[in-house]
Write a protein that holds these residues in place. Structure first.
Motif, short mmCIF file in Angstrom:
data_model
loop_
_atom_site.label_atom_id
_atom_site.label_comp_id
_atom_site.label_asym_id
_atom_site.label_seq_id
_atom_site.Cartn_x
_atom_site.Cartn_y
_atom_site.Cartn_z
N ASP A 43 -1.98 3.51 -9.68
CA ASP A 43 -2.66 2.71 -10.25
C ASP A 43 -3.94 3.96 -10.92
O ASP A 43 -4.43 4.58 -9.75
N SER A 44 -4.00 4.01 -12.38
CA SER A 44 -4.96 5.64 -12.70
C SER A 44 -6.21 5.60 -12.01
O SER A 44 -7.40 5.95 -12.64
N THR A 45 -6.81 3.81 -11.97
CA THR A 45 -7.99 3.91 -12.16
C THR A 45 -8.59 4.12 -10.66
O THR A 45 -10.00 3.82 -9.54
N CYS A 46 -8.22 4.54 -9.16
CA CYS A 46 -8.11 4.68 -8.34
C CYS A 46 -7.84 5.87 -7.59
O CYS A 46 -6.50 6.56 -7.65
N ALA A 47 -8.56 6.42 -6.58
CA ALA A 47 -8.98 7.58 -6.17
C ALA A 47 -7.90 7.58 -4.94
O ALA A 47 -7.45 8.55 -4.27
N CYS A 48 -8.42 5.86 -4.05
CA CYS A 48 -7.19 6.36 -2.86
C CYS A 48 -6.48 5.41 -2.27
O CYS A 48 -6.83 4.04 -3.49
N VAL B 174 0.65 -0.71 -0.20
CA VAL B 174 -0.59 0.23 0.12
C VAL B 174 0.32 1.39 0.03
O VAL B 174 0.45 2.13 -0.78
N HIS B 175 1.38 1.18 0.59
CA HIS B 175 2.40 2.71 0.99
C HIS B 175 3.93 2.56 -0.05
O HIS B 175 4.13 3.75 0.09
N GLU B 176 4.14 1.59 -0.92
CA GLU B 176 4.94 1.45 -1.56
C GLU B 176 4.05 2.31 -2.87
O GLU B 176 4.78 2.49 -3.74
N GLN B 177 2.51 2.53 -2.95
CA GLN B 177 1.70 2.52 -4.27
C GLN B 177 1.51 4.41 -4.63
O GLN B 177 0.61 3.73 -5.77
N PHE B 178 2.21 5.13 -3.71
CA PHE B 178 1.76 6.49 -3.18
C PHE B 178 2.34 6.97 -4.91
O PHE B 178 3.63 7.11 -5.35
N SER B 179 1.74 7.74 -6.10
CA SER B 179 2.71 8.45 -6.61
C SER B 179 2.58 10.12 -6.33
O SER B 179 1.95 10.95 -5.83
N ILE C 160 -3.77 16.24 2.18
CA ILE C 160 -3.37 15.01 1.79
C ILE C 160 -2.85 14.30 2.45
O ILE C 160 -2.14 14.64 3.19
N VAL C 161 -3.17 13.38 2.42
CA VAL C 161 -2.64 11.93 3.42
C VAL C 161 -2.25 10.73 3.00
O VAL C 161 -3.10 10.00 1.36
N ALA C 162 -1.07 10.33 2.62
CA ALA C 162 -0.58 9.33 2.35
C ALA C 162 0.08 7.82 3.34
O ALA C 162 0.72 8.21 3.59
N THR C 163 -1.67 7.75 3.09
CA THR C 163 -1.38 6.27 4.17
C THR C 163 -2.58 5.64 3.98
O THR C 163 -3.61 6.10 3.23
N GLU C 164 -2.72 4.69 4.27
CA GLU C 164 -3.84 3.15 3.47
C GLU C 164 -5.05 4.61 4.02
O GLU C 164 -5.20 5.29 5.56
N SER C 165 -6.52 4.96 3.49
CA SER C 165 -7.01 5.59 3.10
C SER C 165 -7.74 5.35 4.61
O SER C 165 -8.95 6.06 4.93
N ALA D 279 2.15 12.66 6.04
CA ALA D 279 2.85 10.80 5.51
C ALA D 279 2.85 9.69 5.93
O ALA D 279 4.07 10.49 8.05
N HIS D 280 3.07 8.51 6.28
CA HIS D 280 3.18 7.54 7.31
C HIS D 280 4.63 7.23 6.44
O HIS D 280 5.22 7.57 5.59
N PRO D 281 6.23 7.02 7.88
CA PRO D 281 6.95 6.56 7.23
C PRO D 281 7.24 5.32 6.46
O PRO D 281 8.39 5.40 6.05
N GLU D 282 6.14 4.29 6.42
CA GLU D 282 6.70 3.64 5.09
C GLU D 282 6.69 3.63 3.92
O GLU D 282 6.45 3.04 2.93
N CYS D 283 5.77 5.12 3.53
CA CYS D 283 6.62 5.49 2.45
C CYS D 283 7.42 5.93 2.52
O CYS D 283 8.50 5.60 2.73
N LYS D 284 7.50 5.93 0.57
CA LYS D 284 8.78 6.25 -0.25
C LYS D 284 9.56 7.10 0.24
O LYS D 284 9.00 8.51 0.62
N SER D 285 11.18 7.13 0.43
CA SER D 285 11.61 8.72 0.48
C SER D 285 11.29 9.74 -0.57
O SER D 285 11.49 10.57 0.34
N VAL D 286 11.06 9.53 -1.59
CA VAL D 286 10.09 10.48 -2.33
C VAL D 286 8.74 11.22 -1.75
O VAL D 286 9.15 12.16 -2.66
N VAL D 287 8.26 10.06 -1.56
CA VAL D 287 7.23 10.35 -1.03
C VAL D 287 7.31 11.15 0.40
O VAL D 287 6.50 12.98 -0.13
N LEU D 288 8.21 10.93 1.18
CA LEU D 288 8.19 11.24 2.82
C LEU D 288 8.99 12.80 2.87
O LEU D 288 8.69 13.94 2.73
N LYS D 289 9.93 13.08 1.42
CA LYS D 289 9.84 14.48 1.00
C LYS D 289 8.90 15.66 0.44
O LYS D 289 9.02 16.60 0.96
N LEU D 290 8.26 15.57 0.18
CA LEU D 290 7.19 15.63 0.30
C LEU D 290 6.05 16.09 0.59
O LEU D 290 5.48 17.61 0.98
#
Length: 330
Positions: free
Chosen positions: A274-279, A190-195, A247-252, A213-224
């Protein structure tokens, strides 16, 4: 009750009479059986609403350790049920669906991790709570995203540490503690997939929005991110912040509790690639339903079992985590 079928499928799937008021029936069963329902923030909203306590992994472990209930129903994923059973071996621990696993736990097979530990003698082993009981059994201390920084910092700066299984959390802890822990190469799907691109687009659309952002996200997301923290910490920050949009970057699933606590604020789930998902939802967490919760309580099945020898070893690093957390006021 076709229990043999359930044993194969891993959940109580007997059809539930549509005329039943599930919320009322669940509460009656809970009272009758002296059961407590513990729900994770990533569960669907109606399960969070009926749970006796909702929290992150650390809080669920703390509640499991002190409950006086005879039955614990853990609405989360399998490793959370195992943790509750390890802490409460004399209690019956149920989960609505045994198939509710964890991609992060799956990324760290116990045999492979034990071999990795044996290949690095002299290292202290710190394992994230998102692991199987067998992995915890070869661990010195367990951590959650709430207490990982403080527990790592409780060791001398020159301590040789293995940290597993989440490489993103491990990298983040290394960066904020100036450590050089040896990391197991695992991650949460889940946390790997944030765009990154979509978060940047949302930030451009809503320049006033605070990125959590949750710290399980990739570093490029954490920098934002404007704020990085555990699920509970993200919730606390949202409540205390003067900002009105996030804007919340963790499981919805956490947005349910955020919206309940801050009805006047706006919470936008960070989208996945995934372009088909909003969350971004955890498919494992979503396996639990109100119908399965009802059947689970009614028939006291599926039940979590942990091998006694594994449990004897695994309980030590879990209790060590709880003791350190208590001393640190976490």
């Amino acid at each position: 009750m076709n229990k043999e079928k359930w044993l194969i499928k891993g959940f109580a799937d007997e059809p539930v009479d549509k005329s039943i008021d599930l919320k009322k029936a669940i509460n009656e069963l809970k009272k009758e059986k002296n059961a407590v329902i513990l729900g994770h923030y990533y569960q669907q909203g109606e399960i969070q609403d009926i749970a006796d306590f909702v929290g992150d992994s650390l809080a669920l472990a703390q509640w499991a350790a002190k409950t006086t209930a005879d039955i614990i129903v853990l609405c989360g994923v399998h490793f959370m049920g195992e943790t509750a059973k390890i802490l409460c071996p004399d209690k019956k621990v149920l989960v609505p669906d045994l198939n509710a696993g964890c991609s992060l736990a799956d990324s760290c097979p116990a045999d492979d991790f034990a071999r990795f530990v044996n290949e690095h003698p002299g290292y202290t082993v710190i394992s994230y709570v998102n692991t199987t009981a067998a992995v915890k059994a070869v661990t010195d201390v367990v951590v959650t995203s709430t207490n990982a920084k403080q527990i790592v910092e409780s060791f001398p700066k020159d301590e040789k540490i293995i940290f597993g299984p989440d490489r993103n959390l491990g990298n983040y802890i290394n960066s904020i503690t100036n450590r050089n822990m040896l990391l197991w190469d695992g991650a949460c799907h889940v946390h790997e997939q944030f765009s990154v691109e979509k978060i940047v687009e949302l930030k451009a659309q809503y320049p006033d929005a605070v990125v959590l952002a949750h710290p399980e996200c990739k570093s490029v997301v954490l920098k934002l991110a404007d704020f990085v923290g555990s699920t509970a910490a993200l919730l606390k920050h949202a409540v205390q912040s003067d900002a009105q949009r996030f804007i919340v970057a963790t499981e919805s699933g956490i947005l349910h509790e955020m919206q309940k606590k801050c009805p006047q604020k706006i919470f936008i789930p960070a989208p996945p690639n995934d372009s088909t998902c909003a969350c971004n939802e955890c498919s494992f967490m979503r396996l639990n339903t109100m119908e399965k919760l009802y059947n689970c309580l009614k028939y006291e099945f599926p039940e979590i079992e942990v091998d006694s020898e594994v449990a004897k070893k695994a309980v030590l690093p879990i209790k060590r985590m709880l003791d350190i957390s208590e001393k640190l006021g976490l």
